[in-house]
Design an enzyme around this catalytic site. Structure first.
Site, short mmCIF file in Angstrom:
data_model
loop_
_atom_site.label_atom_id
_atom_site.label_comp_id
_atom_site.label_asym_id
_atom_site.label_seq_id
_atom_site.Cartn_x
_atom_site.Cartn_y
_atom_site.Cartn_z
N TRP A 138 -9.22 -0.46 -2.01
CA TRP A 138 -7.76 -0.39 -1.95
C TRP A 138 -7.14 -1.02 -3.19
O TRP A 138 -6.11 -0.57 -3.68
CB TRP A 138 -7.27 -1.11 -0.70
CG TRP A 138 -5.78 -1.11 -0.54
CD1 TRP A 138 -5.00 -0.16 0.04
CD2 TRP A 138 -4.86 -2.13 -0.97
NE1 TRP A 138 -3.67 -0.51 0.00
CE2 TRP A 138 -3.56 -1.72 -0.62
CE3 TRP A 138 -5.03 -3.36 -1.63
CZ2 TRP A 138 -2.44 -2.50 -0.89
CZ3 TRP A 138 -3.91 -4.14 -1.90
CH2 TRP A 138 -2.63 -3.69 -1.54
N HIS A 139 -7.79 -2.04 -3.72
CA HIS A 139 -7.22 -2.76 -4.85
C HIS A 139 -7.33 -2.00 -6.16
O HIS A 139 -6.59 -2.32 -7.10
CB HIS A 139 -7.89 -4.13 -4.99
CG HIS A 139 -7.36 -5.15 -4.03
ND1 HIS A 139 -7.84 -5.27 -2.75
CD2 HIS A 139 -6.36 -6.07 -4.16
CE1 HIS A 139 -7.17 -6.24 -2.13
NE2 HIS A 139 -6.27 -6.73 -2.96
N GLY A 140 -8.19 -1.05 -6.26
CA GLY A 140 -8.27 -0.32 -7.52
C GLY A 140 -9.43 0.65 -7.57
O GLY A 140 -10.44 0.49 -6.89
#
Length: 466
Positions: free
Chosen positions: A319-321
């Protein structure tokens, strides 16, 4: 548009607040919606269409769920909503990552599209999904007023980087909320605290991190320098992201909304498990309620629980990248959460508080290095430097950095705890004469921030890219 920009502070925000309070109560949501669309379109006029589509798409899905009673039809609507939202997120955020990974593994030569990532897409996607899921579960009533729903999705204070505000949290305030001088007062003071955290703390210590990260592989790098840089990023990401959350919560309060807290002094944690109860709370609870518990949560036998945790932390990292270092970061924390769950947690409770805190901080700092270095060669080189592999213990540059930033880091350490100025400020507000003190304090923060803003270049929040 960035909260810490001159355009926002001196033009957009004062004009929006003025128009909002001059407008009759029934028209205030319309003012907020127009202001939010302008805010988003300021930097991305094309990608605003994606946000508008997501808004209309999930409004329709919610209305359909409201008039559909047959279980399989309700499930079909929910699947369409989730697939549609996640499909858009995958297309813009993960398509090239997936293609590049396949190319590297299979030796294919599929083209990369190099699409720009729509700002805030991960946040508003999760918000709209939480609405349709909660309507499906009958935890909230369907929102029939499109304007109110559009304000929920597009509300500019938390649109770009959270906190992830669920519909059930503010659904009553979308239709009717209280406005008062004290709401504006408290909201503005909270906003200025966040602004100070971003401009004075995060931007300043972030410059040190960038300098040290760029020294990987040079003769200046040493064990001391590597740990100094890691600590610098540890402070930068906390003050940058918690600063944004403070500003968002403060802005929401100005307009009568009460957003959830997103941080509870995470660097005071005495275990990795506790850290994730205090850090980015809105995201962690989102994955708990919409992924972990539906998979079975703790209701399953231990092997299935471990699988459920693995799925959650793989997705949390991703989700973060769209980069493998984020997946590695998610798996890194999965490892510690599992060993604490299985056996280490029992022993940790017997350790003195100081050693539990030290254990947590050391591995949190290492984790932030994994998070910060998207280039795997830089990450490998940095971790080697931290543990003295082919690197000197101390260099002259490392000593210079410690002497230059040592006192500032002590201040940052103090400010990141519950004994910080923010906590003192909140306590002051409950005492006689405290409002004047907080007002003076807020003005002092603004006076410190303004010179830095005037001479600074564009410096967005770190979580904008997620």
């Amino acid at each position: 548009m960035v909260f810490s920009s001159n355009v926002f502070l001196f033009f957009f925000l004062p004009l929006t607040v003025l128009l909002y309070y001059l407008c009759p109560v029934k028209g205030r949501n319309a003012v907020l919606l127009v202001a939010s669309l302008i805010f988003y379109a300021w930097g991305e006029p094309v990608y605003i269409l994606i946000m508008v589509f997501s808004t209309v798409f999930d409004y329709i899905n919610g209305r359909l769920l409201g008039i559909t009673e047959t279980l399989w039809k309700r499930r079909l609507i929910l699947v369409i909503s989730c697939v549609g939202n996640l499909g858009i997120l995958f297309f813009f955020k993960y398509r090239d990552f997936f293609v590049e990974s396949v190319n590297n593994i299979a030796g294919t030569e599929m083209d990369l599209w190099n699409l720009a990532l729509p700002i805030g897409i991960s946040f508003y996607t999760f918000q709209t999904m939480s609405y349709t899921i909660d309507v499906y579960r009958r935890k909230v009533a369907v929102q029939k007023n499109f304007l109110n729903f559009a304000v929920f999705v597009c509300l500019f204070p938390q649109l770009i980087a959270g906190p992830i505000v669920r519909y059930r949290t503010i659904h009553r305030e979308l239709g009717k909320r209280k406005h008062s001088f004290f709401n504006v007062y408290h909201g503005l003071s909270r906003f200025l605290i966040g602004l100070g955290k971003k401009v004075i703390f995060a931007n300043t210590i972030g410059a040190l991190w960038e300098e040290i990260r760029d020294s990987v592989g040079t003769s200046d790098m040493s064990v001391l320098m590597a740990w100094t840089g890691a600590l610098a990023f540890t402070f930068q990401i906390y003050f940058d992201f918690s600063g944004y959350s403070d500003m968002a919560i403060g802005l929401g309060r100005i307009f009568g909304f009460h957003f959830p807290e997103n941080f509870k002094y995470p660097y005071e944690s005495r275990s990795i498990t506790e850290f994730w109860r205090r850090w980015h709370i809105s995201m962690v609870t989102w994955f708990r309620d919409y992924v972990y518990i539906p998979l079975g949560g703790n209701r399953c036998k231990l092997p299935r629980q471990l699988v459920n945790l693995a799925v959650v932390w793989f997705l949390t990292g991703l989700w973060h990248g769209a980069s493998w270092n984020y997946v590695l970061w998610g798996m890194y924390y999965l490892f510690f959460l599992l060993i604490e769950k299985l056996f280490l947690g029992k022993f940790l409770k017997k350790w003195p508080g100081f050693f539990r805190h030290l254990y947590s901080l050391v591995f949190i700092v290492i984790g932030w290095v994994i998070f910060a270095c998207e280039d795997m060669s830089v990450l490998t080189g940095y971790l080697k430097a931290m543990f003295g592999v082919g690197t000197a213990l101390v260099t002259d540059m490392a000593i210079y950095d410690v002497l230059s930033y040592g006192i500032f880091m002590v201040v940052l350490g103090f400010a990141s705890t519950s004994v910080s100025l923010r906590k003192v400020g909140w306590r002051l507000q409950g005492k006689k004469g405290s409002h004047a003190l907080v007002a003076v304090w807020s003005v002092a923060i603004l006076a410190l921030v303004l010179p830095l803003l005037i001479r600074s270049s564009y410096n967005p929040f770190l979580y904008f890219r997620f």
